[in-house]
Design an enzyme around this catalytic site. Structure first.
Site, PDB file in Angstrom:
ATOM      1  CE1 TYR A 161      -4.018   1.991   1.009  1.00 28.12           C
ATOM      2  CE2 TYR A 161      -2.802   3.089   2.380  1.00 28.12           C
ATOM      3  CZ  TYR A 161      -3.787   2.885   1.789  1.00 28.12           C
ATOM      4  OH  TYR A 161      -4.808   3.970   1.834  1.00 28.12           O
ATOM      5  CE  LYS A 165      -3.824   4.291  -1.461  1.00 25.25           C
ATOM      6  NZ  LYS A 165      -4.836   4.879  -2.397  1.00 25.25           N
TER       7      LYS A 165
HETATM    8  N1  LIG Z   1     -10.020   5.491   5.040  1.00 27.69           N
HETATM    9  C1  LIG Z   1      -8.719   5.804   5.189  1.00 27.69           C
HETATM   10  O1  LIG Z   1      -8.188   6.195   6.384  1.00 27.69           O
HETATM   11  C2  LIG Z   1      -7.709   6.563   4.154  1.00 27.69           C
HETATM   12  C3  LIG Z   1      -6.769   7.039   4.279  1.00 27.69           C
HETATM   13  C4  LIG Z   1      -5.762   7.502   3.226  1.00 27.69           C
HETATM   14  C5  LIG Z   1      -6.222   7.080   1.892  1.00 27.69           C
HETATM   15  N2  LIG Z   1      -7.248   6.259   1.971  1.00 27.69           N
HETATM   16  C6  LIG Z   1      -7.715   5.944   0.501  1.00 27.69           C
HETATM   17  O2  LIG Z   1      -9.192   6.396   0.296  1.00 27.69           O
HETATM   18  C7  LIG Z   1      -9.633   5.519  -0.929  1.00 27.69           C
HETATM   19  C8  LIG Z   1     -10.956   5.295  -0.617  1.00 27.69           C
HETATM   20  O3  LIG Z   1     -11.038   4.303   0.304  1.00 27.69           O
HETATM   21  P1  LIG Z   1     -12.255   4.559   1.603  1.00 27.69           P
HETATM   22  O4  LIG Z   1     -11.332   4.998   2.851  1.00 27.69           O
HETATM   23  O5  LIG Z   1     -13.139   5.125   1.365  1.00 27.69           O
HETATM   24  O6  LIG Z   1     -12.391   2.954   1.726  1.00 27.69           O
HETATM   25  P2  LIG Z   1     -13.649   2.045   1.440  1.00 27.69           P
HETATM   26  O7  LIG Z   1     -13.391   0.615   1.615  1.00 27.69           O
HETATM   27  O8  LIG Z   1     -15.049   2.413   2.127  1.00 27.69           O
HETATM   28  O9  LIG Z   1     -14.110   2.308   0.130  1.00 27.69           O
HETATM   29  C9  LIG Z   1     -13.331   1.839  -1.056  1.00 27.69           C
HETATM   30  C10 LIG Z   1     -14.179   1.261  -2.431  1.00 27.69           C
HETATM   31  O10 LIG Z   1     -13.347   0.965  -3.349  1.00 27.69           O
HETATM   32  C11 LIG Z   1     -14.055  -0.214  -3.659  1.00 27.69           C
HETATM   33  N3  LIG Z   1     -12.984  -1.103  -4.535  1.00 27.69           N
HETATM   34  C12 LIG Z   1     -12.055  -1.791  -3.912  1.00 27.69           C
HETATM   35  N4  LIG Z   1     -11.656  -2.730  -4.803  1.00 27.69           N
HETATM   36  C13 LIG Z   1     -12.074  -2.158  -5.998  1.00 27.69           C
HETATM   37  C14 LIG Z   1     -11.719  -2.430  -7.572  1.00 27.69           C
HETATM   38  N5  LIG Z   1     -10.954  -3.282  -7.730  1.00 27.69           N
HETATM   39  N6  LIG Z   1     -12.430  -1.797  -8.536  1.00 27.69           N
HETATM   40  C15 LIG Z   1     -13.278  -1.081  -8.034  1.00 27.69           C
HETATM   41  N7  LIG Z   1     -13.667  -0.622  -6.785  1.00 27.69           N
HETATM   42  C16 LIG Z   1     -12.978  -1.319  -5.836  1.00 27.69           C
HETATM   43  C17 LIG Z   1     -14.649  -1.016  -2.599  1.00 27.69           C
HETATM   44  O11 LIG Z   1     -15.593  -1.964  -2.899  1.00 27.69           O
HETATM   45  C18 LIG Z   1     -15.199   0.261  -1.785  1.00 27.69           C
HETATM   46  O12 LIG Z   1     -16.438   0.370  -2.156  1.00 27.69           O
HETATM   47  C19 LIG Z   1      -8.738   4.561  -1.310  1.00 27.69           C
HETATM   48  O13 LIG Z   1      -7.817   4.609  -2.174  1.00 27.69           O
HETATM   49  C20 LIG Z   1      -7.777   4.546   0.079  1.00 27.69           C
HETATM   50  O14 LIG Z   1      -6.738   3.879  -0.279  1.00 27.69           O
HETATM   51  C21 LIG Z   1      -8.382   5.768   2.838  1.00 27.69           C
END
Ligand SMILES: NC(=O)c1ccc[n+]([C@@H]2O[C@H](COP(=O)([O-])OP(=O)(O)OC[C@H]3O[C@@H](n4cnc5c(N)ncnc54)[C@H](O)[C@@H]3O)[C@@H](O)[C@H]2O)c1
Length: 281
Positions: A161, A165
Protein backbone atom coordinates in the site's frame (compact mmCIF):
# COMPACT_ATOMS: atom_id res chain seq x y z
CA UNK A 1 -26.28 24.09 -20.34
CA UNK A 2 -25.80 20.40 -19.49
CA UNK A 3 -24.66 19.33 -16.04
CA UNK A 4 -20.97 18.56 -15.42
CA UNK A 5 -20.14 14.83 -15.43
CA UNK A 6 -17.85 12.89 -13.09
CA UNK A 7 -16.59 9.34 -12.83
CA UNK A 8 -15.89 8.26 -9.25
CA UNK A 9 -14.26 4.90 -8.59
CA UNK A 10 -14.81 3.20 -5.26
CA UNK A 11 -18.14 5.05 -5.10
CA UNK A 12 -20.08 2.43 -3.14
CA UNK A 13 -18.48 3.25 0.21
CA UNK A 14 -16.42 5.70 2.25
CA UNK A 15 -14.84 8.70 0.51
CA UNK A 16 -16.12 7.81 -2.96
CA UNK A 17 -19.69 7.66 -1.72
CA UNK A 18 -19.36 10.89 0.27
CA UNK A 19 -17.94 12.62 -2.81
CA UNK A 20 -20.75 11.23 -4.98
CA UNK A 21 -23.41 12.62 -2.62
CA UNK A 22 -21.53 15.92 -2.42
CA UNK A 23 -21.24 16.41 -6.19
CA UNK A 24 -24.85 15.37 -6.86
CA UNK A 25 -25.99 17.92 -4.26
CA UNK A 26 -24.03 20.55 -6.22
CA UNK A 27 -25.67 19.74 -9.54
CA UNK A 28 -23.26 17.18 -11.02
CA UNK A 29 -24.04 13.89 -12.74
CA UNK A 30 -21.94 11.02 -11.41
CA UNK A 31 -21.04 7.66 -12.94
CA UNK A 32 -20.44 5.56 -9.85
CA UNK A 33 -18.00 2.67 -10.28
CA UNK A 34 -17.25 -0.04 -7.78
CA UNK A 35 -16.55 -3.73 -7.60
CA UNK A 36 -19.38 -3.98 -5.05
CA UNK A 37 -22.45 -4.17 -7.28
CA UNK A 38 -24.98 -4.79 -4.52
CA UNK A 39 -24.31 -1.56 -2.62
CA UNK A 40 -23.39 0.38 -5.74
CA UNK A 41 -26.70 -0.38 -7.52
CA UNK A 42 -28.75 0.25 -4.40
CA UNK A 43 -27.04 3.57 -3.65
CA UNK A 44 -27.32 4.79 -7.23
CA UNK A 45 -31.08 4.00 -7.19
CA UNK A 46 -31.41 5.95 -3.95
CA UNK A 47 -29.46 8.91 -5.32
CA UNK A 48 -31.61 9.10 -8.43
CA UNK A 49 -31.31 9.92 -12.12
CA UNK A 50 -28.17 12.04 -11.80
CA UNK A 51 -26.19 8.87 -11.13
CA UNK A 52 -25.56 5.58 -12.86
CA UNK A 53 -23.76 2.61 -11.39
CA UNK A 54 -21.34 0.50 -13.37
CA UNK A 55 -19.86 -2.57 -11.73
CA UNK A 56 -16.15 -2.22 -12.40
CA UNK A 57 -13.01 -3.89 -11.17
CA UNK A 58 -10.65 -1.02 -11.91
CA UNK A 59 -7.72 -3.43 -12.15
CA UNK A 60 -9.39 -4.98 -15.21
CA UNK A 61 -8.65 -2.65 -18.15
CA UNK A 62 -11.58 -3.80 -20.28
CA UNK A 63 -14.00 -3.13 -17.42
CA UNK A 64 -12.57 0.31 -16.75
CA UNK A 65 -12.68 1.13 -20.48
CA UNK A 66 -16.39 0.14 -20.61
CA UNK A 67 -17.03 2.43 -17.64
CA UNK A 68 -15.50 5.45 -19.41
CA UNK A 69 -17.29 4.76 -22.67
CA UNK A 70 -20.68 4.42 -20.94
CA UNK A 71 -20.15 7.46 -18.71
CA UNK A 72 -19.18 9.68 -21.64
CA UNK A 73 -22.25 8.70 -23.66
CA UNK A 74 -24.58 8.92 -20.63
CA UNK A 75 -23.16 12.34 -19.80
CA UNK A 76 -24.12 13.64 -23.27
CA UNK A 77 -20.62 13.27 -24.74
CA UNK A 78 -19.14 15.02 -21.79
CA UNK A 79 -16.65 14.04 -19.05
CA UNK A 80 -15.37 16.74 -16.72
CA UNK A 81 -13.87 14.99 -13.75
CA UNK A 82 -12.33 11.71 -12.59
CA UNK A 83 -11.90 10.78 -8.93
CA UNK A 84 -9.51 7.80 -9.16
CA UNK A 85 -10.35 6.78 -5.65
CA UNK A 86 -10.83 2.99 -5.38
CA UNK A 87 -8.20 1.42 -3.17
CA UNK A 88 -7.39 -1.63 -1.07
CA UNK A 89 -4.82 -2.47 1.58
CA UNK A 90 -2.24 -5.30 1.47
CA UNK A 91 -3.75 -8.67 0.67
CA UNK A 92 -0.71 -10.71 1.66
CA UNK A 93 2.02 -9.89 4.15
CA UNK A 94 5.50 -9.28 2.72
CA UNK A 95 6.75 -10.49 6.11
CA UNK A 96 4.92 -13.85 5.94
CA UNK A 97 6.94 -16.59 7.65
CA UNK A 98 5.23 -19.72 6.39
CA UNK A 99 4.89 -18.68 2.75
CA UNK A 100 3.46 -21.32 0.45
CA UNK A 101 6.04 -23.19 -1.67
CA UNK A 102 5.69 -24.81 -5.07
CA UNK A 103 6.67 -28.38 -5.88
CA UNK A 104 10.34 -27.27 -6.21
CA UNK A 105 10.34 -25.64 -2.80
CA UNK A 106 10.36 -22.10 -4.26
CA UNK A 107 8.03 -19.48 -2.73
CA UNK A 108 4.88 -19.01 -4.82
CA UNK A 109 4.40 -15.59 -6.37
CA UNK A 110 3.27 -12.94 -3.94
CA UNK A 111 -0.20 -11.41 -4.27
CA UNK A 112 0.34 -7.92 -5.71
CA UNK A 113 -3.33 -7.07 -6.23
CA UNK A 114 -2.78 -3.95 -4.10
CA UNK A 115 -0.39 -2.54 -6.71
CA UNK A 116 -2.77 -3.43 -9.55
CA UNK A 117 -5.74 -1.68 -7.91
CA UNK A 118 -4.02 1.23 -6.14
CA UNK A 119 -1.42 2.15 -8.76
CA UNK A 120 -1.75 0.40 -12.15
CA UNK A 121 -5.50 1.02 -12.39
CA UNK A 122 -5.06 4.72 -11.64
CA UNK A 123 -2.54 5.04 -14.49
CA UNK A 124 -5.03 3.33 -16.83
CA UNK A 125 -7.71 5.71 -15.53
CA UNK A 126 -5.61 8.74 -16.51
CA UNK A 127 -4.92 7.08 -19.86
CA UNK A 128 -8.66 6.68 -20.51
CA UNK A 129 -9.65 10.08 -19.08
CA UNK A 130 -7.40 12.04 -21.41
CA UNK A 131 -8.96 10.31 -24.43
CA UNK A 132 -12.46 11.47 -23.47
CA UNK A 133 -11.39 14.85 -22.07
CA UNK A 134 -9.99 15.68 -25.52
CA UNK A 135 -13.46 15.08 -27.00
CA UNK A 136 -15.25 17.51 -24.69
CA UNK A 137 -16.78 20.59 -26.34
CA UNK A 138 -14.09 22.54 -24.56
CA UNK A 139 -11.28 19.96 -24.42
CA UNK A 140 -9.89 19.29 -20.95
CA UNK A 141 -10.94 18.20 -17.48
CA UNK A 142 -9.76 17.46 -13.98
CA UNK A 143 -8.44 14.38 -12.19
CA UNK A 144 -8.05 13.95 -8.44
CA UNK A 145 -6.35 10.79 -7.24
CA UNK A 146 -6.77 9.43 -3.74
CA UNK A 147 -3.29 8.64 -2.45
CA UNK A 148 -2.79 8.54 1.32
CA UNK A 149 -0.64 9.81 4.17
CA UNK A 150 1.09 6.49 3.41
CA UNK A 151 2.10 8.12 0.12
CA UNK A 152 4.23 10.61 2.05
CA UNK A 153 5.27 8.69 5.16
CA UNK A 154 5.54 4.90 5.46
CA UNK A 155 3.21 2.32 6.91
CA UNK A 156 5.24 -0.70 8.00
CA UNK A 157 2.19 -2.95 8.28
CA UNK A 158 1.29 -2.27 4.62
CA UNK A 159 4.46 -2.01 2.50
CA UNK A 160 2.60 -2.66 -0.78
CA UNK A 161 0.00 0.00 0.00
CA UNK A 162 2.84 2.38 0.92
CA UNK A 163 4.60 1.63 -2.39
CA UNK A 164 1.47 2.21 -4.46
CA UNK A 165 0.48 5.40 -2.65
CA UNK A 166 4.03 6.81 -2.92
CA UNK A 167 3.84 5.90 -6.60
CA UNK A 168 0.71 8.03 -7.00
CA UNK A 169 2.45 11.07 -5.54
CA UNK A 170 5.30 10.63 -8.04
CA UNK A 171 2.83 10.04 -10.86
CA UNK A 172 0.95 13.27 -10.17
CA UNK A 173 4.15 15.29 -9.85
CA UNK A 174 5.46 13.90 -13.13
CA UNK A 175 2.37 14.13 -15.33
CA UNK A 176 0.37 16.96 -13.75
CA UNK A 177 2.39 19.84 -15.24
CA UNK A 178 2.61 18.03 -18.63
CA UNK A 179 -1.15 17.66 -18.94
CA UNK A 180 -1.75 21.34 -18.35
CA UNK A 181 -0.89 21.75 -22.06
CA UNK A 182 -4.14 19.88 -22.72
CA UNK A 183 -6.18 21.79 -20.17
CA UNK A 184 -6.18 18.73 -17.90
CA UNK A 185 -5.21 19.04 -14.24
CA UNK A 186 -3.99 16.06 -12.20
CA UNK A 187 -3.66 16.35 -8.42
CA UNK A 188 -3.76 14.04 -5.44
CA UNK A 189 -5.05 14.00 -1.91
CA UNK A 190 -3.25 12.20 0.92
CA UNK A 191 -5.73 11.64 3.75
CA UNK A 192 -4.76 10.48 7.22
CA UNK A 193 -7.12 8.15 9.03
CA UNK A 194 -10.74 8.58 7.96
CA UNK A 195 -13.24 6.04 9.33
CA UNK A 196 -14.51 4.13 6.27
CA UNK A 197 -14.95 0.58 5.08
CA UNK A 198 -11.18 0.30 4.49
CA UNK A 199 -10.31 -0.12 8.15
CA UNK A 200 -10.90 -3.65 9.48
CA UNK A 201 -14.27 -3.28 11.31
CA UNK A 202 -13.12 -5.02 14.50
CA UNK A 203 -10.59 -2.22 15.21
CA UNK A 204 -12.54 0.77 13.89
CA UNK A 205 -14.21 1.53 17.22
CA UNK A 206 -10.84 1.44 19.04
CA UNK A 207 -9.23 4.18 16.96
CA UNK A 208 -8.38 7.29 19.09
CA UNK A 209 -10.92 9.97 18.21
CA UNK A 210 -8.38 12.81 18.40
CA UNK A 211 -6.54 11.30 15.41
CA UNK A 212 -9.55 11.00 13.14
CA UNK A 213 -9.70 13.16 10.01
CA UNK A 214 -13.34 13.96 9.26
CA UNK A 215 -14.94 13.44 5.86
CA UNK A 216 -15.51 17.21 5.67
CA UNK A 217 -11.72 17.67 5.26
CA UNK A 218 -11.71 15.17 2.39
CA UNK A 219 -14.53 17.04 0.64
CA UNK A 220 -12.77 20.37 1.26
CA UNK A 221 -9.70 19.00 -0.55
CA UNK A 222 -11.75 17.72 -3.50
CA UNK A 223 -13.54 21.09 -3.73
CA UNK A 224 -10.19 22.90 -3.71
CA UNK A 225 -8.96 21.02 -6.78
CA UNK A 226 -12.30 20.94 -8.58
CA UNK A 227 -12.72 24.69 -8.12
CA UNK A 228 -9.29 25.63 -9.49
CA UNK A 229 -8.30 25.55 -13.17
CA UNK A 230 -4.58 26.07 -12.77
CA UNK A 231 -3.35 23.90 -9.90
CA UNK A 232 -1.80 20.70 -11.25
CA UNK A 233 0.82 18.20 -10.09
CA UNK A 234 -0.05 19.04 -6.50
CA UNK A 235 -0.13 16.78 -3.46
CA UNK A 236 -2.16 17.78 -0.44
CA UNK A 237 -1.92 16.02 2.90
CA UNK A 238 -5.12 15.97 4.95
CA UNK A 239 -4.97 15.78 8.71
CA UNK A 240 -7.80 16.57 11.11
CA UNK A 241 -9.38 19.75 9.68
CA UNK A 242 -6.32 20.89 7.74
CA UNK A 243 -4.91 20.78 4.20
CA UNK A 244 -1.12 20.81 3.91
CA UNK A 245 0.27 21.27 0.40
CA UNK A 246 3.41 19.15 0.07
CA UNK A 247 6.27 20.07 -2.22
CA UNK A 248 8.80 17.56 -3.47
CA UNK A 249 12.05 17.55 -1.39
CA UNK A 250 14.62 20.32 -1.84
CA UNK A 251 17.24 19.68 -4.53
CA UNK A 252 20.35 18.17 -2.87
CA UNK A 253 22.70 20.33 -5.00
CA UNK A 254 22.88 22.40 -8.20
CA UNK A 255 23.45 19.33 -10.33
CA UNK A 256 20.23 17.73 -9.08
CA UNK A 257 18.41 21.01 -9.65
CA UNK A 258 19.68 21.11 -13.25
CA UNK A 259 18.59 17.51 -13.81
CA UNK A 260 15.17 18.21 -12.34
CA UNK A 261 14.46 21.57 -13.89
CA UNK A 262 16.58 22.07 -16.98
CA UNK A 263 17.36 18.71 -18.55
CA UNK A 264 13.85 18.40 -20.04
CA UNK A 265 14.97 18.87 -23.67
CA UNK A 266 17.64 16.18 -23.30
CA UNK A 267 15.15 13.60 -21.99
CA UNK A 268 12.51 14.64 -24.52
CA UNK A 269 14.90 13.85 -27.35
CA UNK A 270 16.01 10.63 -25.66
CA UNK A 271 12.43 9.39 -25.38
CA UNK A 272 11.08 10.68 -28.70
CA UNK A 273 11.48 7.21 -30.16
CA UNK A 274 9.19 5.74 -27.48
CA UNK A 275 6.04 6.41 -29.48
CA UNK A 276 7.33 4.22 -32.30
CA UNK A 277 8.81 1.45 -30.16
CA UNK A 278 5.78 1.11 -27.86
CA UNK A 279 4.23 -2.31 -28.00
CA UNK A 280 7.56 -3.92 -28.85
CA UNK A 281 8.66 -4.06 -25.24
N1 LIG B 1 -9.91 5.48 5.11
C1 LIG B 1 -8.70 5.97 5.30
O1 LIG B 1 -8.25 6.20 6.43
C2 LIG B 1 -7.85 6.29 4.12
C3 LIG B 1 -6.71 7.07 4.31
C4 LIG B 1 -5.93 7.39 3.22
C5 LIG B 1 -6.28 6.98 1.96
N2 LIG B 1 -7.40 6.21 1.79
C6 LIG B 1 -7.76 5.84 0.41
O2 LIG B 1 -9.05 6.34 0.15
C7 LIG B 1 -9.60 5.61 -0.95
C8 LIG B 1 -11.05 5.28 -0.64
O3 LIG B 1 -11.06 4.34 0.42
P1 LIG B 1 -12.08 4.44 1.64
O4 LIG B 1 -11.30 4.77 2.83
O5 LIG B 1 -13.24 5.26 1.26
O6 LIG B 1 -12.43 2.90 1.78
P2 LIG B 1 -13.74 2.05 1.47
O7 LIG B 1 -13.31 0.64 1.62
O8 LIG B 1 -14.86 2.55 2.31
O9 LIG B 1 -14.06 2.35 -0.06
C9 LIG B 1 -13.28 1.83 -1.10
C10 LIG B 1 -14.20 1.32 -2.19
O10 LIG B 1 -13.39 0.83 -3.26
C11 LIG B 1 -14.00 -0.33 -3.77
N3 LIG B 1 -13.03 -1.16 -4.46
C12 LIG B 1 -12.09 -1.97 -3.93
N4 LIG B 1 -11.42 -2.61 -4.91
C13 LIG B 1 -11.94 -2.18 -6.08
C14 LIG B 1 -11.67 -2.46 -7.43
N5 LIG B 1 -10.73 -3.36 -7.79
N6 LIG B 1 -12.40 -1.85 -8.39
C15 LIG B 1 -13.37 -0.96 -8.04
N7 LIG B 1 -13.69 -0.67 -6.78
C16 LIG B 1 -12.97 -1.26 -5.81
C17 LIG B 1 -14.58 -1.03 -2.54
O11 LIG B 1 -15.59 -1.96 -2.91
C18 LIG B 1 -15.10 0.16 -1.74
O12 LIG B 1 -16.45 0.43 -2.05
C19 LIG B 1 -8.68 4.42 -1.16
O13 LIG B 1 -7.85 4.64 -2.26
C20 LIG B 1 -7.86 4.38 0.11
O14 LIG B 1 -6.62 3.78 -0.08
C21 LIG B 1 -8.19 5.86 2.83
Amino acid sequence: MSKPVAIITGAASGMGLALTRHLVSKGWRVAMADIDSENGSRLSSELGADTIFQQTDVSNYAEQARLFSRAFTWGGNRLDFLAANAGIDDKQSLYEINEALDADGIPKEMNLKTIRVDLDAVIQGIWLFKHYARKNNTPGGKIVITSSAAGIYSMATNPLYTSAKHGLVGLVRACGPQFSEENITVNCICPSFVPTGLCPPHVLHKFPKEHITPMSTVLKAFDTFIGDNTMTGQTVELSLGHLYFRKQPEWANESQKWLGEESGEFWKEAYESLATTEGNL
